[in-house]
Design a protein around this motif. Sequence first.
Motif, PDB file in Angstrom:
ATOM      1  N   SER A 169      -4.745  -7.617  -5.631  1.00  0.00           N
ATOM      2  CA  SER A 169      -4.658  -8.467  -4.446  1.00  0.00           C
ATOM      3  C   SER A 169      -3.999  -7.711  -3.298  1.00  0.00           C
ATOM      4  O   SER A 169      -3.416  -6.631  -3.482  1.00  0.00           O
ATOM      5  CB  SER A 169      -3.835  -9.710  -4.768  1.00  0.00           C
ATOM      6  OG  SER A 169      -2.480  -9.346  -5.025  1.00  0.00           O
ATOM      7  N   ALA A 170      -4.071  -8.311  -2.114  1.00  0.00           N
ATOM      8  CA  ALA A 170      -3.398  -7.721  -0.954  1.00  0.00           C
ATOM      9  C   ALA A 170      -1.890  -7.676  -1.177  1.00  0.00           C
ATOM     10  O   ALA A 170      -1.212  -6.760  -0.709  1.00  0.00           O
ATOM     11  CB  ALA A 170      -3.730  -8.527   0.302  1.00  0.00           C
ATOM     12  N   GLY A 171      -1.372  -8.658  -1.917  1.00  0.00           N
ATOM     13  CA  GLY A 171       0.053  -8.658  -2.229  1.00  0.00           C
ATOM     14  C   GLY A 171       0.445  -7.482  -3.100  1.00  0.00           C
ATOM     15  O   GLY A 171       1.467  -6.828  -2.867  1.00  0.00           O
TER      16      GLY A 171
ATOM     17  N   ILE B 125       2.450  -4.461 -11.066  1.00  0.00           N
ATOM     18  CA  ILE B 125       1.114  -4.524 -10.484  1.00  0.00           C
ATOM     19  C   ILE B 125       0.204  -5.231 -11.482  1.00  0.00           C
ATOM     20  O   ILE B 125       0.251  -4.941 -12.681  1.00  0.00           O
ATOM     21  CB  ILE B 125       0.573  -3.107 -10.186  1.00  0.00           C
ATOM     22  CG1 ILE B 125       1.538  -2.339  -9.275  1.00  0.00           C
ATOM     23  CG2 ILE B 125      -0.810  -3.182  -9.547  1.00  0.00           C
ATOM     24  CD1 ILE B 125       1.743  -2.971  -7.920  1.00  0.00           C
ATOM     25  N   LYS B 126      -0.638  -6.149 -10.986  1.00  0.00           N
ATOM     26  CA  LYS B 126      -1.474  -6.946 -11.888  1.00  0.00           C
ATOM     27  C   LYS B 126      -2.942  -6.894 -11.464  1.00  0.00           C
ATOM     28  O   LYS B 126      -3.426  -7.768 -10.740  1.00  0.00           O
ATOM     29  CB  LYS B 126      -0.978  -8.395 -11.917  1.00  0.00           C
ATOM     30  CG  LYS B 126       0.423  -8.537 -12.510  1.00  0.00           C
ATOM     31  CD  LYS B 126       0.829  -9.990 -12.659  1.00  0.00           C
ATOM     32  CE  LYS B 126       2.180 -10.112 -13.347  1.00  0.00           C
ATOM     33  NZ  LYS B 126       2.587 -11.524 -13.546  1.00  0.00           N
ATOM     34  N   PRO B 127      -3.661  -5.856 -11.905  1.00  0.00           N
ATOM     35  CA  PRO B 127      -5.090  -5.790 -11.592  1.00  0.00           C
ATOM     36  C   PRO B 127      -5.879  -6.778 -12.437  1.00  0.00           C
ATOM     37  O   PRO B 127      -5.426  -7.202 -13.507  1.00  0.00           O
ATOM     38  CB  PRO B 127      -5.453  -4.343 -11.952  1.00  0.00           C
ATOM     39  CG  PRO B 127      -4.473  -3.967 -13.018  1.00  0.00           C
ATOM     40  CD  PRO B 127      -3.200  -4.698 -12.685  1.00  0.00           C
ATOM     41  N   ASP B 128      -7.068  -7.142 -11.956  1.00  0.00           N
ATOM     42  CA  ASP B 128      -7.929  -8.010 -12.749  1.00  0.00           C
ATOM     43  C   ASP B 128      -8.802  -7.161 -13.667  1.00  0.00           C
ATOM     44  O   ASP B 128      -8.638  -5.934 -13.751  1.00  0.00           O
ATOM     45  CB  ASP B 128      -8.773  -8.910 -11.845  1.00  0.00           C
ATOM     46  CG  ASP B 128      -9.673  -8.119 -10.898  1.00  0.00           C
ATOM     47  OD1 ASP B 128      -9.856  -6.898 -11.117  1.00  0.00           O
ATOM     48  OD2 ASP B 128     -10.195  -8.714  -9.938  1.00  0.00           O
TER      49      ASP B 128
ATOM     50  N   LEU C 165       2.544  -1.794  -3.790  1.00  0.00           N
ATOM     51  CA  LEU C 165       2.311  -0.362  -3.960  1.00  0.00           C
ATOM     52  C   LEU C 165       2.786   0.427  -2.740  1.00  0.00           C
ATOM     53  O   LEU C 165       3.336   1.526  -2.871  1.00  0.00           O
ATOM     54  CB  LEU C 165       0.826  -0.099  -4.205  1.00  0.00           C
ATOM     55  CG  LEU C 165       0.330  -0.290  -5.639  1.00  0.00           C
ATOM     56  CD1 LEU C 165      -1.190  -0.233  -5.684  1.00  0.00           C
ATOM     57  CD2 LEU C 165       0.933   0.756  -6.564  1.00  0.00           C
ATOM     58  N   ALA C 166       2.579  -0.126  -1.552  1.00  0.00           N
ATOM     59  CA  ALA C 166       3.030   0.553  -0.335  1.00  0.00           C
ATOM     60  C   ALA C 166       4.554   0.679  -0.315  1.00  0.00           C
ATOM     61  O   ALA C 166       5.101   1.709   0.102  1.00  0.00           O
ATOM     62  CB  ALA C 166       2.535  -0.204   0.895  1.00  0.00           C
ATOM     63  N   ILE C 167       5.241  -0.365  -0.780  1.00  0.00           N
ATOM     64  CA  ILE C 167       6.707  -0.316  -0.850  1.00  0.00           C
ATOM     65  C   ILE C 167       7.154   0.710  -1.884  1.00  0.00           C
ATOM     66  O   ILE C 167       8.078   1.506  -1.647  1.00  0.00           O
ATOM     67  CB  ILE C 167       7.269  -1.707  -1.187  1.00  0.00           C
ATOM     68  CG1 ILE C 167       7.013  -2.671  -0.025  1.00  0.00           C
ATOM     69  CG2 ILE C 167       8.760  -1.633  -1.502  1.00  0.00           C
ATOM     70  CD1 ILE C 167       7.343  -4.113  -0.339  1.00  0.00           C
ATOM     71  N   LEU C 168       6.495   0.714  -3.044  1.00  0.00           N
ATOM     72  CA  LEU C 168       6.838   1.689  -4.081  1.00  0.00           C
ATOM     73  C   LEU C 168       6.628   3.112  -3.581  1.00  0.00           C
ATOM     74  O   LEU C 168       7.431   4.010  -3.862  1.00  0.00           O
ATOM     75  CB  LEU C 168       5.995   1.435  -5.335  1.00  0.00           C
ATOM     76  CG  LEU C 168       6.288   0.139  -6.098  1.00  0.00           C
ATOM     77  CD1 LEU C 168       5.282  -0.046  -7.229  1.00  0.00           C
ATOM     78  CD2 LEU C 168       7.710   0.144  -6.652  1.00  0.00           C
TER      79      LEU C 168
ATOM     80  N   GLY D 118      -8.579  -8.679   1.480  1.00  0.00           N
ATOM     81  CA  GLY D 118      -9.190  -9.008   0.203  1.00  0.00           C
ATOM     82  C   GLY D 118      -8.713  -8.096  -0.907  1.00  0.00           C
ATOM     83  O   GLY D 118      -7.821  -7.260  -0.723  1.00  0.00           O
ATOM     84  N   ARG D 119      -9.314  -8.255  -2.066  1.00  0.00           N
ATOM     85  CA  ARG D 119      -8.959  -7.435  -3.216  1.00  0.00           C
ATOM     86  C   ARG D 119      -9.526  -6.029  -3.041  1.00  0.00           C
ATOM     87  O   ARG D 119     -10.591  -5.838  -2.455  1.00  0.00           O
ATOM     88  CB  ARG D 119      -9.481  -8.065  -4.508  1.00  0.00           C
ATOM     89  CG  ARG D 119      -8.912  -9.453  -4.782  1.00  0.00           C
ATOM     90  CD  ARG D 119      -9.303  -9.932  -6.169  1.00  0.00           C
ATOM     91  NE  ARG D 119      -8.620  -9.164  -7.205  1.00  0.00           N
ATOM     92  CZ  ARG D 119      -7.399  -9.447  -7.666  1.00  0.00           C
ATOM     93  NH1 ARG D 119      -6.719 -10.473  -7.172  1.00  0.00           N
ATOM     94  NH2 ARG D 119      -6.859  -8.709  -8.618  1.00  0.00           N
ATOM     95  N   ARG D 120      -8.783  -5.051  -3.562  1.00  0.00           N
ATOM     96  CA  ARG D 120      -9.194  -3.652  -3.459  1.00  0.00           C
ATOM     97  C   ARG D 120      -9.064  -2.974  -4.811  1.00  0.00           C
ATOM     98  O   ARG D 120      -8.276  -3.394  -5.665  1.00  0.00           O
ATOM     99  CB  ARG D 120      -8.328  -2.915  -2.432  1.00  0.00           C
ATOM    100  CG  ARG D 120      -8.442  -3.428  -1.012  1.00  0.00           C
ATOM    101  CD  ARG D 120      -7.433  -2.730  -0.116  1.00  0.00           C
ATOM    102  NE  ARG D 120      -7.584  -1.276  -0.139  1.00  0.00           N
ATOM    103  CZ  ARG D 120      -6.674  -0.428   0.350  1.00  0.00           C
ATOM    104  NH1 ARG D 120      -5.555  -0.901   0.882  1.00  0.00           N
ATOM    105  NH2 ARG D 120      -6.877   0.876   0.295  1.00  0.00           N
TER     106      ARG D 120
END
Length: 244
Positions: A132-134, A123-126, A139-142, A96-98
């Motif tokens: 999103s999980a995507g 990165i696109k926060p609401d 972020l993990a890749i960065l 889910g969203r975090r």
Amino acid sequence: MRELEAASGIGRETIRFYIREGLLPEPARTSRNSATYSDVHVTRLHTIKRLQEERFLPLAVIRTLLDADDSASWLAHTRFPMLDALIAPLLSPPGGRRSLAEIMRSQGLDPALADAHVATGMIKPDAAGTVSAGDAAILAILKQMWELGLTRDQGFLPKDMRIFVDLVDWLVRQEMKLFFGNMADRIGEAQAVQLVTKTVPLLNDLLAHLHNRAVLQQLGDRRTIANDNPAAAAARRQPECDQS
């Protein structure tokens, strides 16, 4: 034309070239040898200059990005109105969203980095500050890239990553235009869901292979150019001569 040159900082020959190439609209002709340029021309010239200098985009990509009406024509299709909702569970990573702030804190990352990548669209926060999980996967890749040394201190800035966001946005627009233009009146929504969910992973793999091939090609071209340079070849042989 003189006023447009002064307002944009771009020479008239370049402006005329952009008009011929479709990056700028034709001016309003007041007579055979006179034309009137509008604020649209100034804005577009500033945008072209920025995309070239800051993001190093080729003119073909810039033209597509500027041509908003054509690029967004696929949005007019009324077929498959629920396609995004139907394929989201199939293409999105699990989870889910975090909270973006929580992710950065738990990973020991500088919150300013998150702000910088939000500014580029990576990165696109609401509105609530969750991602999103995507985006969490991005972020993990960065983070892995930062750990390899691709950091601000080494000259790798978040704004430099924006080229990937822009190129992917452009590429997906082309994919959408092809898909809706060719398939909207030929298949039903259930078949569209199946087609998209099976095709997108294949395209992702295709892009990875094309990228790897291009990297090897560019490095090979670089070596060929170096080998063809007599001074560079002599410099490479010099240590061997010293050792003998």
